[in-house]
Design a protein around this motif. Sequence first.
Motif, PDB file in Angstrom:
ATOM      1  N   SER A 138      44.078  82.239   7.982  1.00  0.00           N
ATOM      2  CA  SER A 138      42.721  82.341   8.502  1.00  0.00           C
ATOM      3  C   SER A 138      42.080  83.661   8.091  1.00  0.00           C
ATOM      4  O   SER A 138      42.764  84.615   7.706  1.00  0.00           O
ATOM      5  CB  SER A 138      42.734  82.227  10.031  1.00  0.00           C
ATOM      6  N   ASN A 139      40.767  83.716   8.211  1.00  0.00           N
ATOM      7  CA  ASN A 139      40.017  84.908   7.810  1.00  0.00           C
ATOM      8  C   ASN A 139      40.338  86.133   8.650  1.00  0.00           C
ATOM      9  O   ASN A 139      39.989  87.253   8.267  1.00  0.00           O
ATOM     10  CB  ASN A 139      38.512  84.628   7.880  1.00  0.00           C
ATOM     11  N   ASP A 140      41.011  85.956   9.785  1.00  0.00           N
ATOM     12  CA  ASP A 140      41.300  87.126  10.611  1.00  0.00           C
ATOM     13  C   ASP A 140      42.310  88.064   9.948  1.00  0.00           C
ATOM     14  O   ASP A 140      42.478  89.208  10.391  1.00  0.00           O
ATOM     15  CB  ASP A 140      41.753  86.729  12.017  1.00  0.00           C
ATOM     16  N   LYS A 141      42.956  87.629   8.866  1.00  0.00           N
ATOM     17  CA  LYS A 141      43.818  88.542   8.113  1.00  0.00           C
ATOM     18  C   LYS A 141      43.022  89.713   7.543  1.00  0.00           C
ATOM     19  O   LYS A 141      43.578  90.778   7.301  1.00  0.00           O
ATOM     20  CB  LYS A 141      44.513  87.803   6.963  1.00  0.00           C
ATOM     21  N   LYS A 142      41.727  89.506   7.353  1.00  0.00           N
ATOM     22  CA  LYS A 142      40.885  90.559   6.776  1.00  0.00           C
ATOM     23  C   LYS A 142      40.442  91.589   7.812  1.00  0.00           C
ATOM     24  O   LYS A 142      39.866  92.617   7.449  1.00  0.00           O
ATOM     25  CB  LYS A 142      39.657  89.938   6.102  1.00  0.00           C
ATOM     26  N   SER A 143      40.739  91.348   9.081  1.00  0.00           N
ATOM     27  CA  SER A 143      40.305  92.282  10.123  1.00  0.00           C
ATOM     28  C   SER A 143      41.344  92.476  11.223  1.00  0.00           C
ATOM     29  O   SER A 143      41.079  93.134  12.220  1.00  0.00           O
ATOM     30  CB  SER A 143      39.002  91.778  10.757  1.00  0.00           C
ATOM     31  N   LYS A 144      42.527  91.966  11.044  1.00  0.00           N
ATOM     32  CA  LYS A 144      43.552  91.945  12.089  1.00  0.00           C
ATOM     33  C   LYS A 144      44.156  93.330  12.332  1.00  0.00           C
ATOM     34  O   LYS A 144      44.361  94.106  11.405  1.00  0.00           O
ATOM     35  CB  LYS A 144      44.662  90.968  11.685  1.00  0.00           C
ATOM     36  N   ASN A 145      44.436  93.632  13.577  1.00  0.00           N
ATOM     37  CA  ASN A 145      45.248  94.797  13.931  1.00  0.00           C
ATOM     38  C   ASN A 145      46.689  94.297  14.075  1.00  0.00           C
ATOM     39  O   ASN A 145      47.038  93.622  15.045  1.00  0.00           O
ATOM     40  CB  ASN A 145      44.757  95.432  15.233  1.00  0.00           C
ATOM     41  N   TYR A 146      47.528  94.641  13.093  1.00  0.00           N
ATOM     42  CA  TYR A 146      48.895  94.129  13.048  1.00  0.00           C
ATOM     43  C   TYR A 146      49.870  94.925  13.903  1.00  0.00           C
ATOM     44  O   TYR A 146      51.021  94.512  14.070  1.00  0.00           O
ATOM     45  CB  TYR A 146      49.394  94.147  11.603  1.00  0.00           C
ATOM     46  N   LEU A 162      64.143  87.709  -6.078  1.00  0.00           N
ATOM     47  CA  LEU A 162      62.990  88.073  -6.913  1.00  0.00           C
ATOM     48  C   LEU A 162      63.380  89.118  -7.951  1.00  0.00           C
ATOM     49  O   LEU A 162      62.947  89.053  -9.101  1.00  0.00           O
ATOM     50  CB  LEU A 162      61.854  88.591  -6.036  1.00  0.00           C
ATOM     51  N   ARG A 163      64.186  90.079  -7.544  1.00  0.00           N
ATOM     52  CA  ARG A 163      64.666  91.079  -8.504  1.00  0.00           C
ATOM     53  C   ARG A 163      65.505  90.419  -9.598  1.00  0.00           C
ATOM     54  O   ARG A 163      65.340  90.711 -10.788  1.00  0.00           O
ATOM     55  CB  ARG A 163      65.497  92.132  -7.775  1.00  0.00           C
ATOM     56  N   GLU A 164      66.358  89.510  -9.218  1.00  0.00           N
ATOM     57  CA  GLU A 164      67.278  88.898 -10.168  1.00  0.00           C
ATOM     58  C   GLU A 164      66.577  87.998 -11.178  1.00  0.00           C
ATOM     59  O   GLU A 164      67.042  87.866 -12.319  1.00  0.00           O
ATOM     60  CB  GLU A 164      68.356  88.106  -9.418  1.00  0.00           C
ATOM     61  N   ILE A 165      65.458  87.378 -10.797  1.00  0.00           N
ATOM     62  CA  ILE A 165      64.751  86.524 -11.756  1.00  0.00           C
ATOM     63  C   ILE A 165      63.698  87.306 -12.541  1.00  0.00           C
ATOM     64  O   ILE A 165      62.974  86.738 -13.352  1.00  0.00           O
ATOM     65  CB  ILE A 165      64.106  85.301 -11.076  1.00  0.00           C
ATOM     66  N   GLY A 166      63.611  88.613 -12.301  1.00  0.00           N
ATOM     67  CA  GLY A 166      62.757  89.456 -13.125  1.00  0.00           C
ATOM     68  C   GLY A 166      61.341  89.645 -12.662  1.00  0.00           C
ATOM     69  O   GLY A 166      60.495  90.136 -13.429  1.00  0.00           O
ATOM     70  N   VAL A 167      61.025  89.284 -11.407  1.00  0.00           N
ATOM     71  CA  VAL A 167      59.684  89.561 -10.884  1.00  0.00           C
ATOM     72  C   VAL A 167      59.521  91.067 -10.766  1.00  0.00           C
ATOM     73  O   VAL A 167      60.308  91.741 -10.113  1.00  0.00           O
ATOM     74  CB  VAL A 167      59.470  88.883  -9.519  1.00  0.00           C
ATOM     75  N   GLN A 168      58.492  91.598 -11.412  1.00  0.00           N
ATOM     76  CA  GLN A 168      58.270  93.047 -11.430  1.00  0.00           C
ATOM     77  C   GLN A 168      57.255  93.514 -10.396  1.00  0.00           C
ATOM     78  O   GLN A 168      57.299  94.669  -9.961  1.00  0.00           O
ATOM     79  CB  GLN A 168      57.793  93.473 -12.819  1.00  0.00           C
ATOM     80  N   HIS A 169      56.358  92.615 -10.023  1.00  0.00           N
ATOM     81  CA  HIS A 169      55.277  93.000  -9.118  1.00  0.00           C
ATOM     82  C   HIS A 169      55.135  91.916  -8.047  1.00  0.00           C
ATOM     83  O   HIS A 169      54.886  90.751  -8.362  1.00  0.00           O
ATOM     84  CB  HIS A 169      53.978  93.197  -9.889  1.00  0.00           C
ATOM     85  N   LEU A 170      55.307  92.327  -6.805  1.00  0.00           N
ATOM     86  CA  LEU A 170      55.259  91.414  -5.670  1.00  0.00           C
ATOM     87  C   LEU A 170      54.015  91.703  -4.852  1.00  0.00           C
ATOM     88  O   LEU A 170      53.776  92.851  -4.457  1.00  0.00           O
ATOM     89  CB  LEU A 170      56.514  91.595  -4.812  1.00  0.00           C
ATOM     90  N   LEU A 171      53.218  90.670  -4.601  1.00  0.00           N
ATOM     91  CA  LEU A 171      51.997  90.810  -3.816  1.00  0.00           C
ATOM     92  C   LEU A 171      52.070  89.851  -2.639  1.00  0.00           C
ATOM     93  O   LEU A 171      52.445  88.679  -2.802  1.00  0.00           O
ATOM     94  CB  LEU A 171      50.759  90.507  -4.659  1.00  0.00           C
ATOM     95  N   ILE A 172      51.692  90.346  -1.453  1.00  0.00           N
ATOM     96  CA  ILE A 172      51.839  89.521  -0.250  1.00  0.00           C
ATOM     97  C   ILE A 172      50.705  89.817   0.727  1.00  0.00           C
ATOM     98  O   ILE A 172      50.166  90.933   0.750  1.00  0.00           O
ATOM     99  CB  ILE A 172      53.224  89.779   0.392  1.00  0.00           C
ATOM    100  N   ASP A 173      50.343  88.823   1.541  1.00  0.00           N
ATOM    101  CA  ASP A 173      49.206  88.986   2.462  1.00  0.00           C
ATOM    102  C   ASP A 173      49.635  89.448   3.847  1.00  0.00           C
ATOM    103  O   ASP A 173      48.987  89.148   4.852  1.00  0.00           O
ATOM    104  CB  ASP A 173      48.394  87.688   2.545  1.00  0.00           C
ATOM    105  N   LEU A 174      50.708  90.218   3.903  1.00  0.00           N
ATOM    106  CA  LEU A 174      51.241  90.770   5.138  1.00  0.00           C
ATOM    107  C   LEU A 174      51.250  92.296   5.048  1.00  0.00           C
ATOM    108  O   LEU A 174      51.193  92.845   3.946  1.00  0.00           O
ATOM    109  CB  LEU A 174      52.654  90.242   5.374  1.00  0.00           C
ATOM    110  N   PRO A 175      51.349  93.002   6.185  1.00  0.00           N
ATOM    111  CA  PRO A 175      51.343  94.468   6.118  1.00  0.00           C
ATOM    112  C   PRO A 175      52.603  95.065   5.533  1.00  0.00           C
ATOM    113  O   PRO A 175      52.606  96.235   5.132  1.00  0.00           O
ATOM    114  CB  PRO A 175      51.156  94.887   7.578  1.00  0.00           C
ATOM    115  N   SER A 176      53.694  94.295   5.448  1.00  0.00           N
ATOM    116  CA  SER A 176      54.928  94.806   4.871  1.00  0.00           C
ATOM    117  C   SER A 176      55.822  93.646   4.464  1.00  0.00           C
ATOM    118  O   SER A 176      55.775  92.562   5.063  1.00  0.00           O
ATOM    119  CB  SER A 176      55.679  95.689   5.865  1.00  0.00           C
TER     120      SER A 176
END
Length: 251
Positions: A138-146, A162-176
């Motif tokens: 939902s759009n509240d991810k853009k204004s949420k206090n986590y 992810l490291r083993e298959i060679g992913v170099q850059h990980l992007l996620i919609d969470l604070p950590s």
Amino acid sequence: MKATINNFQIDLSKPIDISISLSNTETNPIAWYIEKPVIEPVTFGEWIGKVSKGSSTNFNNIFFNPHGHGTHTECLGHITHEFYSINQCLKKFFFTAELITITPKNYNTDFVITKQQIQDALKNNTPEALIIRTLPNSNDKKSKNYSHTNPPYLVEEAAVYLREIGVQHLLIDLPSVDREEDGGALLAHKAFWNVQNITNLNPDARLHCTITEMIFVENTIADGNYLLNLQIASFENDATPSKPVLYKIIV
């Protein structure tokens, strides 16, 4: 305007911005128990750096934390004793990318992203960058206090995969990628960057790899292959505000 990069054709006139902007309003997302950003004009005595207050220019100071105030990209210097700068670690800015959508699974009192979920979503693809959109979205991810909400996170096994298959850059919609309160273990960060000792960094640690957190991917954007332009500010710091932009691959 179309362009061909690494044999992929993209339309430069159709960027897909998956960053969250930073503002000094109550709608700015927050994590890690801090207050909202501060953006205010410089003042010298009676002089105020604001055109509406009589100045010739708008002249603002900005106080913020890249980890807690919106979309940011970090290097392994985030967790090491020795200083490493994202501006020195990230030297390439275009990557093949895969966008996947995952509903975190219940695990005891937590919700987590597992290795099996990522494997199922990737279907044997091995992109340079992986973008994870979590559901619900939902759009509240853009204004949420986590702060104090124990958001979902990656289990260590998933980060190792992810490291083993060679992913170099990980992007996620969470604070950590790690649990909000984990006693400083930071298992997913360490696994992804292959950091075995934070005080004496091992030679095979992944200096060139990055983690980008607190993105937002609209529901209208389909899962699949993209070209990622990972834009950062030139901060000599472990992390910087960033602007990841996707381009749909035409050919």
